[in-house]
Design a protein around this motif. Structure first.
Motif, PDB file in Angstrom:
ATOM      1  N   ASN A  51       0.834  -1.209   0.000  1.00 24.21           N
ATOM      2  CA  ASN A  51       0.000   0.000   0.000  1.00 24.21           C
ATOM      3  C   ASN A  51       0.869   1.259   0.000  1.00 24.21           C
ATOM      4  OD1 ASN A  51       0.849  -0.082   2.647  1.00 24.21           O
ATOM      5  ND2 ASN A  51      -1.115   0.556   3.499  1.00 24.21           N
ATOM      6  N   MET A  53       3.336   2.181   1.747  1.00 25.82           N
ATOM      7  CA  MET A  53       3.775   2.780   2.998  1.00 25.82           C
ATOM      8  C   MET A  53       5.297   2.695   3.138  1.00 25.82           C
ATOM      9  SD  MET A  53       1.365   4.171   4.665  1.00 25.82           S
ATOM     10  CE  MET A  53       2.102   4.399   6.267  1.00 25.82           C
ATOM     11  N   GLU A  55       7.516   3.712   1.115  1.00 26.38           N
ATOM     12  CA  GLU A  55       8.171   4.932   0.651  1.00 26.38           C
ATOM     13  C   GLU A  55       8.043   6.090   1.635  1.00 26.38           C
ATOM     14  OE1 GLU A  55       5.042   6.791  -2.400  1.00 26.38           O
ATOM     15  OE2 GLU A  55       5.418   4.680  -2.624  1.00 26.38           O
ATOM     16  N   VAL A  56       7.257   5.900   2.680  1.00 30.22           N
ATOM     17  CA  VAL A  56       7.089   6.961   3.677  1.00 30.22           C
ATOM     18  C   VAL A  56       8.354   7.110   4.528  1.00 30.22           C
ATOM     19  CG1 VAL A  56       5.818   7.525   5.768  1.00 30.22           C
ATOM     20  CG2 VAL A  56       4.607   6.769   3.759  1.00 30.22           C
ATOM     21  N   PRO A  58      12.125   7.741   5.012  1.00 31.07           N
ATOM     22  CA  PRO A  58      13.145   8.410   4.198  1.00 31.07           C
ATOM     23  C   PRO A  58      14.264   7.451   3.797  1.00 31.07           C
ATOM     24  CG  PRO A  58      12.651   9.690   6.177  1.00 31.07           C
ATOM     25  CD  PRO A  58      11.947   8.387   6.323  1.00 31.07           C
ATOM     26  N   VAL A  80      -2.138   8.129  -2.171  1.00 29.12           N
ATOM     27  CA  VAL A  80      -3.273   8.297  -1.264  1.00 29.12           C
ATOM     28  C   VAL A  80      -4.433   7.403  -1.698  1.00 29.12           C
ATOM     29  CG1 VAL A  80      -4.997   9.948  -0.445  1.00 29.12           C
ATOM     30  CG2 VAL A  80      -2.608  10.622  -0.583  1.00 29.12           C
ATOM     31  N   ARG A  83      -3.729   3.772  -0.835  1.00 21.11           N
ATOM     32  CA  ARG A  83      -3.917   3.463   0.589  1.00 21.11           C
ATOM     33  C   ARG A  83      -5.385   3.446   0.976  1.00 21.11           C
ATOM     34  NH1 ARG A  83       0.526   7.696   1.722  1.00 21.11           N
ATOM     35  NH2 ARG A  83       2.319   6.551   0.898  1.00 21.11           N
ATOM     36  N   MET A  88      -4.627  -0.897   6.249  1.00 21.03           N
ATOM     37  CA  MET A  88      -3.562  -1.541   7.006  1.00 21.03           C
ATOM     38  C   MET A  88      -3.849  -1.472   8.504  1.00 21.03           C
ATOM     39  SD  MET A  88       0.418  -0.986   6.356  1.00 21.03           S
ATOM     40  CE  MET A  88       1.547  -2.271   6.766  1.00 21.03           C
ATOM     41  N   PHE A  90      -1.785  -2.129  12.078  1.00 14.73           N
ATOM     42  CA  PHE A  90      -0.401  -2.272  12.519  1.00 14.73           C
ATOM     43  C   PHE A  90      -0.297  -3.156  13.758  1.00 14.73           C
ATOM     44  CE2 PHE A  90      -0.750   1.529  10.092  1.00 14.73           C
ATOM     45  CZ  PHE A  90       0.443   1.660   9.415  1.00 14.73           C
TER      46      PHE A  90
ATOM     47  N   PRO B 118       5.630  13.684   6.961  1.00 17.36           N
ATOM     48  CA  PRO B 118       6.170  12.387   6.560  1.00 17.36           C
ATOM     49  C   PRO B 118       6.266  12.264   5.051  1.00 17.36           C
ATOM     50  CG  PRO B 118       3.853  12.166   7.106  1.00 17.36           C
ATOM     51  CD  PRO B 118       4.209  13.602   7.320  1.00 17.36           C
ATOM     52  N   ARG B 120       9.072  12.438   1.520  1.00 19.22           N
ATOM     53  CA  ARG B 120      10.474  12.347   1.168  1.00 19.22           C
ATOM     54  C   ARG B 120      11.084  13.733   1.298  1.00 19.22           C
ATOM     55  NH1 ARG B 120      12.329   8.166  -1.043  1.00 19.22           N
ATOM     56  NH2 ARG B 120      10.864   6.436  -1.176  1.00 19.22           N
ATOM     57  N   PRO B 121      12.247  13.843   1.942  1.00 17.36           N
ATOM     58  CA  PRO B 121      12.859  15.169   2.048  1.00 17.36           C
ATOM     59  C   PRO B 121      13.293  15.658   0.667  1.00 17.36           C
ATOM     60  CG  PRO B 121      14.278  13.481   2.986  1.00 17.36           C
ATOM     61  CD  PRO B 121      13.013  12.799   2.582  1.00 17.36           C
ATOM     62  N   ARG B 188       6.030   8.325  14.981  1.00 15.23           N
ATOM     63  CA  ARG B 188       5.847   8.042  13.560  1.00 15.23           C
ATOM     64  C   ARG B 188       4.659   7.138  13.320  1.00 15.23           C
ATOM     65  NH1 ARG B 188       9.070   9.530   9.584  1.00 15.23           N
ATOM     66  NH2 ARG B 188       8.031   8.326   7.980  1.00 15.23           N
ATOM     67  N   GLU B 192       1.839   7.212  10.444  1.00 18.04           N
ATOM     68  CA  GLU B 192       1.693   6.124   9.480  1.00 18.04           C
ATOM     69  C   GLU B 192       0.284   5.562   9.523  1.00 18.04           C
ATOM     70  OE1 GLU B 192       4.769   3.232   9.774  1.00 18.04           O
ATOM     71  OE2 GLU B 192       6.254   4.604   8.956  1.00 18.04           O
ATOM     72  N   LEU B 195      -1.770   7.946   7.558  1.00 18.03           N
ATOM     73  CA  LEU B 195      -1.485   7.854   6.122  1.00 18.03           C
ATOM     74  C   LEU B 195      -2.096   6.596   5.526  1.00 18.03           C
ATOM     75  CD1 LEU B 195       2.261   8.925   5.891  1.00 18.03           C
ATOM     76  CD2 LEU B 195       0.301  10.125   4.942  1.00 18.03           C
ATOM     77  N   ALA B 196      -2.044   5.499   6.308  1.00 16.60           N
ATOM     78  CA  ALA B 196      -2.539   4.224   5.808  1.00 16.60           C
ATOM     79  C   ALA B 196      -4.052   4.247   5.622  1.00 16.60           C
ATOM     80  CB  ALA B 196      -2.144   3.090   6.751  1.00 16.60           C
ATOM     81  N   SER B 200      -4.214  12.449   3.012  1.00 16.63           N
ATOM     82  CA  SER B 200      -3.017  13.085   2.449  1.00 16.63           C
ATOM     83  C   SER B 200      -2.135  13.633   3.574  1.00 16.63           C
ATOM     84  CB  SER B 200      -3.413  14.203   1.497  1.00 16.63           C
ATOM     85  OG  SER B 200      -4.219  15.124   2.184  1.00 16.63           O
TER      86      SER B 200
END
Ligand SMILES: Nc1ncnc2c1ncn2[C@@H]1O[C@H](COP(=O)(O)OP(=O)(O)OP(=O)(O)O)[C@@H](O)[C@H]1O
Ligand SMILES: [Mg+2]
Lengths: 256, 304
Positions: A51, A53, A55-56, A58, A80, A83, A88, A90, B118, B120-121, B188, B192, B195-196, B200
């Motif tokens: 899903n 996740m 790539e979240v 870094p 988005v 997902r 998911m 956890f 959260p 990518r930098p 985090r 997460e 986000l899951a 956005s």
């Protein structure tokens, strides 16, 4: 039977460290697939790739294709949206502390613009019922969720994931913090949910995998060693590594 | 403390007791060491508290006698005459800091959210972080001079607007970094989980992470406010000062730090007393929002 999800040559990295080394497996709709394997073999990483996740975190990288109903989730679809369709749960129940039980359940809907009070209430009740939590929380829907037990919190997280009506549910060791009775309840729940969802379950508990899943995938060191129907894997494993792991022998195993 | 320390040493003790039966941390010495460390910690805390207490009592002793109704309600008396107050400076400080907040809080919090998100930098995040770092390293007098050339020279007058802008420049990087640091403390796993659900990242930050850390963020903001509320330096070239009550943003405006500076540096004993009272009021104004943030906003314990 149709394939809901098809994973093709999936590779994943944390920095320079390659964790998944090319995994291909098709997953059927309305089944429960258990993913087992020794600690650190990449089970969590694998389902987090399903899903987007992964790539979240870094510094991570993914290669390969994951077809969701014939569309590659890594090409042309917004993360988005992926997902929303692939939910998911956890290992640790991450409830939103600033929200009430009700708000937690409908957070995914509310924050995506669904604001109708009646609609949200109906959905919340429905999902809490599916998650087997309704009776326990119906009188305190608007209290904070902090007062719930770990088992209740995990079911709350499941209700929250169901509320956005995903098609696939990824569950990463959802019972590892629960007592046997709470675990059994969640297993029953998974069996019920199978009718409308496709479930992928990561577990360290061999009995759980055997009890609940239709298919079992054995992952070892980032590679898919074995992937068959669950009875097949548990009764007649083809690979000696699988057999060793399941029976609790061998160097790279960790019994239960 | 004591028990923890003792338990730690017991382990060391058993490991170190080789065949010889001699240990670095045997019996008496272990106890002495433990007491010494506890004592040092206590000493450090006491010193800090003592310094704080001395400063506060001194300001209270010096400042309270000057506090009266007039002090809060009247502008300064003409030179040489007794009485007078800092009404104009209190309102001035409120206006100037308010202006700074109006600019620095939305931008600073937004930038902090962006940095802690959260994602990518990317190059933009790196640029924002670098800018915030550089800005916070710039001495506040530079902010004053910058606004002087940019605003004061063009408007041909010192003004409250220029003062507010200068304070905003000083405040912005502090708000940004404080917000980022606090938001990063939110686990985090929480981001997460959100986000899951297919939310956005900016909604996750705004509706889930920010409310969870609201109290910390607010306290970070009040700290930044406190910093600029007591700083006269950025105001020298911008808002300057004003002997009269004024709410005109295009005119010079008085402020507590400038008045404290003027009164304290002046030759009269009555002025010195006004300076002390002004300092006391300034502390009060700074402490109030800090206390409010702590009382009003809920703090969440995040279960793991
Ligand atoms: N955030 C991270 N940064 C760097 N390496 C990571 C990170 N997360 C996991 N790894 C590495 O990736 C590998 C696979 O981790 P993963 O969490 O997928 O294993 P797992 O099979 O889920 O293990 P477990 O059964 O213990 O949960 C491990 O070697 C781990 O060290
Ligand atoms: Mg894992």
């Amino acid at each position: 039977m149709s394939y809901k999800l098809r994973v093709e040559a999936l590779q994943a990295w944390y920095g320079q460290h390659q964790v998944l080394k090319g995994i291909s497996m098709p997953i059927r709709a309305n089944t429960i697939t258990a993913v087992i394997g020794p600690s650190g073999c990449g089970k969590s990483t694998f389902i987090r790739c399903l899903n987007r996740m992964h790539e979240v975190v870094p510094g991570t990288r993914v290669a390969g294709r994951v077809w969701l109903d014939g569309r590659n989730i890594y090409n042309g679809i917004n993360a988005v949206e992926v997902r929303r369709r692939v939910g998911m749960v956890f290992q640790t129940p991450n409830i939103f502390p600033a929200m009430s039980i009700f708000q937690n359940v409908v957070a995914g809907l509310y924050l995506n613009g669904i604001r109708g009070r009646r609609q949200l209430q109906e959905r919340a009740e429905n999902c809490l019922q599916q998650a087997g939590l309704w009776e326990e929380v119906r009188d305190r829907l608007h209290d904070t969720a902090a007062g719930l037990s770990s088992g209740q919190l995990q079911r709350l997280c499941i209700a929250r994931a169901l509320a956005v009506e995903p098609e696939i549910l990824l569950m990463d060791e959802p019972c590892s913090a629960l007592d046997p009775i709470a675990s059994i309840r969640i297993e029953e729940l998974m069996r019920e949910l199978k009718a409308s969802y496709t479930i992928i379950l990561v577990t360290h508990n061999m009995q759980q995998a055997a009890r609940v899943s239709d298919y079992t995938a054995y992952l070892c060191d980032g590679e898919l060693v074995e992937y068959e129907s669950t009875p097949e894997v548990f009764i007649r494993p083809k690979d000696s590594r699988t057999e060793n792991y399941i029976t609790g022998r061998g160097a790279d195993t960790r019994p239960l | 403390m004591d028990r923890l320390g003792a338990a730690g040493y017991r382990e060391t003790n058993e490991r170190d007791m080789g065949k010889s039966g001699i240990s670095l941390y045997s019996g008496r010495w272990r106890q002495i060491h433990c007491r010494m460390m506890t004592g040092l910690c206590a000493l450090a805390v006491l010193t800090l508290l003592a310094v704080l207490l001395i400063i506060m009592t001194y300001i209270l002793l010096q400042g309270i006698p000057g506090l009266n109704w007039q002090f809060f309600t009247r502008p300064p008396a003409p030179v040489g005459l007794p009485g007078g107050g800092v009404y104009h400076a209190i309102t001035g400080s409120l206006v100037l800091v308010g202006l700074a907040c109006l600019i620095a809080i939305p931008w600073g919090v937004a930038a902090g959210i962006f940095l802690a998100a959260p994602r990518r930098p990317g190059p933009l995040a790196a640029l924002v972080r670098f800018t915030a770092d550089v800005l916070s390293g710039v001495p506040s007098i530079t902010a004053g001079i910058f606004i002087y050339t940019l605003v004061v020279v063009r408007m041909h007058t010192f003004s409250a607007l220029a003062g507010g802008l200068a304070l905003a420049i000083v405040m912005l990087p502090v708000v940004t970094r404080n917000t980022e640091e606090i938001l990063r403390l939110v686990p985090r796993g929480l981001q997460e989980a959100a986000l899951a659900l297919g939310i956005s990242w900016w909604r996750v930050m705004l509706h889930i992470v920010l409310p969870t850390a609201a109290r910390g963020v607010a306290i970070g903001i009040t700290l930044a406010m406190a910093g600029v509320a007591g700083d006269p330096v950025p105001l020298f070239f911008t808002a300057l000062n004003n002997n009269h009550f004024s709410l005109d943003l295009t005119q010079p405006m008085a402020s507590l730090p400038m008045e404290i500076f003027r009164y304290a540096a002046g030759p009269f004993v009555t002025w010195h007393r006004l300076a002390w009272s002004g300092a006391l009021v300034l502390i009060g104004i700074i402490l109030l929002p800090m206390l409010l943030a702590r009382i009003i906003l809920p703090g969440y314990r995040i279960r793991r």
